[in-house]
Design a protein around this motif. Sequence first.
Motif, PDB file in Angstrom:
ATOM      1  N   PHE A 127       0.828  -1.217   0.000  1.00 28.29           N
ATOM      2  CA  PHE A 127       0.000   0.000   0.000  1.00 28.29           C
ATOM      3  C   PHE A 127       0.862   1.267   0.000  1.00 28.29           C
ATOM      4  O   PHE A 127       0.399   2.320  -0.446  1.00 28.29           O
ATOM      5  CB  PHE A 127      -1.009  -0.038   1.154  1.00 28.29           C
ATOM      6  CG  PHE A 127      -2.123  -1.023   0.887  1.00 28.29           C
ATOM      7  CD1 PHE A 127      -3.043  -0.777  -0.127  1.00 28.29           C
ATOM      8  CD2 PHE A 127      -2.218  -2.209   1.586  1.00 28.29           C
ATOM      9  CE1 PHE A 127      -4.059  -1.695  -0.410  1.00 28.29           C
ATOM     10  CE2 PHE A 127      -3.221  -3.135   1.312  1.00 28.29           C
ATOM     11  CZ  PHE A 127      -4.145  -2.879   0.298  1.00 28.29           C
ATOM     12  N   ALA A 128       2.117   1.147   0.447  1.00 27.46           N
ATOM     13  CA  ALA A 128       3.033   2.290   0.313  1.00 27.46           C
ATOM     14  C   ALA A 128       3.196   2.630  -1.165  1.00 27.46           C
ATOM     15  O   ALA A 128       3.201   3.797  -1.566  1.00 27.46           O
ATOM     16  CB  ALA A 128       4.387   1.957   0.934  1.00 27.46           C
ATOM     17  N   GLY A 129       3.316   1.588  -1.975  1.00 24.92           N
ATOM     18  CA  GLY A 129       3.497   1.795  -3.412  1.00 24.92           C
ATOM     19  C   GLY A 129       2.247   2.308  -4.094  1.00 24.92           C
ATOM     20  O   GLY A 129       2.314   2.929  -5.154  1.00 24.92           O
ATOM     21  N   MET A 130       1.113   2.056  -3.485  1.00 26.63           N
ATOM     22  CA  MET A 130      -0.151   2.427  -4.136  1.00 26.63           C
ATOM     23  C   MET A 130      -0.589   3.857  -3.815  1.00 26.63           C
ATOM     24  O   MET A 130      -1.422   4.440  -4.518  1.00 26.63           O
ATOM     25  CB  MET A 130      -1.229   1.442  -3.671  1.00 26.63           C
ATOM     26  CG  MET A 130      -2.469   1.465  -4.513  1.00 26.63           C
ATOM     27  SD  MET A 130      -3.640   0.250  -3.950  1.00 26.63           S
ATOM     28  CE  MET A 130      -3.119  -1.098  -4.949  1.00 26.63           C
ATOM     29  N   ALA A 131      -0.039   4.419  -2.727  1.00 28.37           N
ATOM     30  CA  ALA A 131      -0.575   5.694  -2.224  1.00 28.37           C
ATOM     31  C   ALA A 131      -0.513   6.827  -3.254  1.00 28.37           C
ATOM     32  O   ALA A 131      -1.349   7.730  -3.238  1.00 28.37           O
ATOM     33  CB  ALA A 131       0.154   6.089  -0.937  1.00 28.37           C
ATOM     34  N   GLU A 132       0.458   6.762  -4.153  1.00 30.29           N
ATOM     35  CA  GLU A 132       0.579   7.821  -5.170  1.00 30.29           C
ATOM     36  C   GLU A 132      -0.270   7.541  -6.397  1.00 30.29           C
ATOM     37  O   GLU A 132      -0.221   8.282  -7.374  1.00 30.29           O
ATOM     38  CB  GLU A 132       2.038   7.902  -5.637  1.00 30.29           C
ATOM     39  CG  GLU A 132       2.961   8.574  -4.683  1.00 30.29           C
ATOM     40  CD  GLU A 132       4.357   8.679  -5.291  1.00 30.29           C
ATOM     41  OE1 GLU A 132       4.557   9.553  -6.142  1.00 30.29           O
ATOM     42  OE2 GLU A 132       5.214   7.875  -4.922  1.00 30.29           O
ATOM     43  N   ARG A 133      -1.020   6.450  -6.381  1.00 32.10           N
ATOM     44  CA  ARG A 133      -1.675   6.017  -7.622  1.00 32.10           C
ATOM     45  C   ARG A 133      -3.199   5.938  -7.488  1.00 32.10           C
ATOM     46  O   ARG A 133      -3.835   5.122  -8.141  1.00 32.10           O
ATOM     47  CB  ARG A 133      -1.120   4.652  -8.041  1.00 32.10           C
ATOM     48  CG  ARG A 133       0.358   4.717  -8.344  1.00 32.10           C
ATOM     49  CD  ARG A 133       0.973   3.375  -8.700  1.00 32.10           C
ATOM     50  NE  ARG A 133       2.380   3.537  -9.033  1.00 32.10           N
ATOM     51  CZ  ARG A 133       3.370   3.645  -8.146  1.00 32.10           C
ATOM     52  NH1 ARG A 133       3.111   3.558  -6.853  1.00 32.10           N
ATOM     53  NH2 ARG A 133       4.611   3.823  -8.529  1.00 32.10           N
TER      54      ARG A 133
END
Length: 490
Positions: A127-133
């Motif tokens: 979810f860290a990777g998803m936060a910008e998307r």
Amino acid sequence: MTDQTSPETLKSAARALLKEAALVAGEWVAAGPDAVEVEDPAEETILGRIPKLSGDQVSQAIAAAARAFPDWSGRKGKARGEFLHRWAELVARNEQGLAALISLENGKPYPEALGEVRYANSFISWFAGMAERLDGRTIDSANAQDLILAFREPVGPVAAITPWNFPAAMITRKAAAAFCAGCTVVLKPASATPFTGIALAALALEAGLPEGAFSVVTGAQDVVGGALTGSAAIRKLSFTGSTEVGRKLAAQCAPSLKRLSMELGGAAPLIVFDDADLDVAVEGTVAGKFRAGGQTCVCPNRVYVQKGLRDAFLEKLTAKVAALKVGKPFEDGVAIGPLIDAKGVAKVEDHVARTVAAGGTVLTGGARHERGGRFFQPTVIAGGDDALFCDEETFGPLVPVFAFDSEDEVLERANASDYGLAAFLFTDDLNRALRVGRRLEAGIVGVNSGLISNAANPFGGVKQSGFGREGSTYGIEDYLQVKSLTLALR
Ligand code: SIN
């Protein structure tokens, strides 16, 4: 042990993280005289105490989550992602202590607990990777002047109620998704295993989460659960636990019309066809069934083997299961720890007795373990009545194996359950894998594998196993709502 660290060192790392306090609105509230005792299930001793919060104290946590929401949801996704990356880094740095804490409060063998911490952390990283998307959409309108903008916005402050079988992973699967979306969280960890969740929250604060954005409330289920479900400020409840409790919580949430994610019980079928690779099928059955000592919602609850492979399957399975070492979590080579409580042991014993009474034959195990306490022998039973296992989760180290003839017959038996969380099938025929996989009434299907839990896999059930998905790109949707803005262009 998977590494060379001694049990004493691991236990002291756990004790350094063990906090006998709830986290309410950014303040640690210590356990008072009426505290709830938390047991070490392997030693049957008291590990520590957690506060029995009042409804008012839970309301303070909710109010803080509501106050923190505009700031947290207003931050850029990149900033929320950076917090999640820092949290993941701290969890990784403390993984031995967290794993040892899981072993102490849950009884899971230490190597397995370490695997759980890494699994838990994979949700934070995911979810860290998803936060910008978290993009929205522009939508064409039939009305010539209009342009519609659809935004995906966080649902608001979220309550999370989590179980004891995965004291870390069930928390991060919810909280990381919530923080990624911009929600704030009030967590009620299971009273049997609260310390891992409390330690995770302390690490989240250290990683820079603003005050009040994450509270951990402990105490009596009716008081804490009642305050969370009854509050209009809480806009969503995510629950993992039994179907019975899930129904009650859903009813309590109805007046305030909260969004719900319900990850409830299962009674997973595992099907082995004649054309399966025998070794893969046996390995998959053992890996899936004995994870957490059989105390998972997704583990195979009933195994169906086609008649041509039945005898060979039973022989190999029995040998493997008989070789599983039962013991305390920090002993070498232990595959199965104690069950969580005496009720859990009694349930497995009852399922053995009822299956034998229905004509089943015990091939290995079948009784309480000679170590006493909460230990049960890993057990294989051939035959008996599968109806019991369609209706009730054993939640313990028992594999009942039933024979079948045809694909249609086994599909009917596999689907003859009110539950529909996981299902497994073993076959080397790709057409059959797709055909049967599509017809199984389950939210998560494993083909030629008994281990399907993964941050990238949409996790959740159908029928009485609940609704909503966790993890994966789908898991974020449970924490978002769509807002549209129509621009009448001139
Ligand atoms: C569960 O048993 O509820 C969850 C198991 C998992 O995430 O694999």
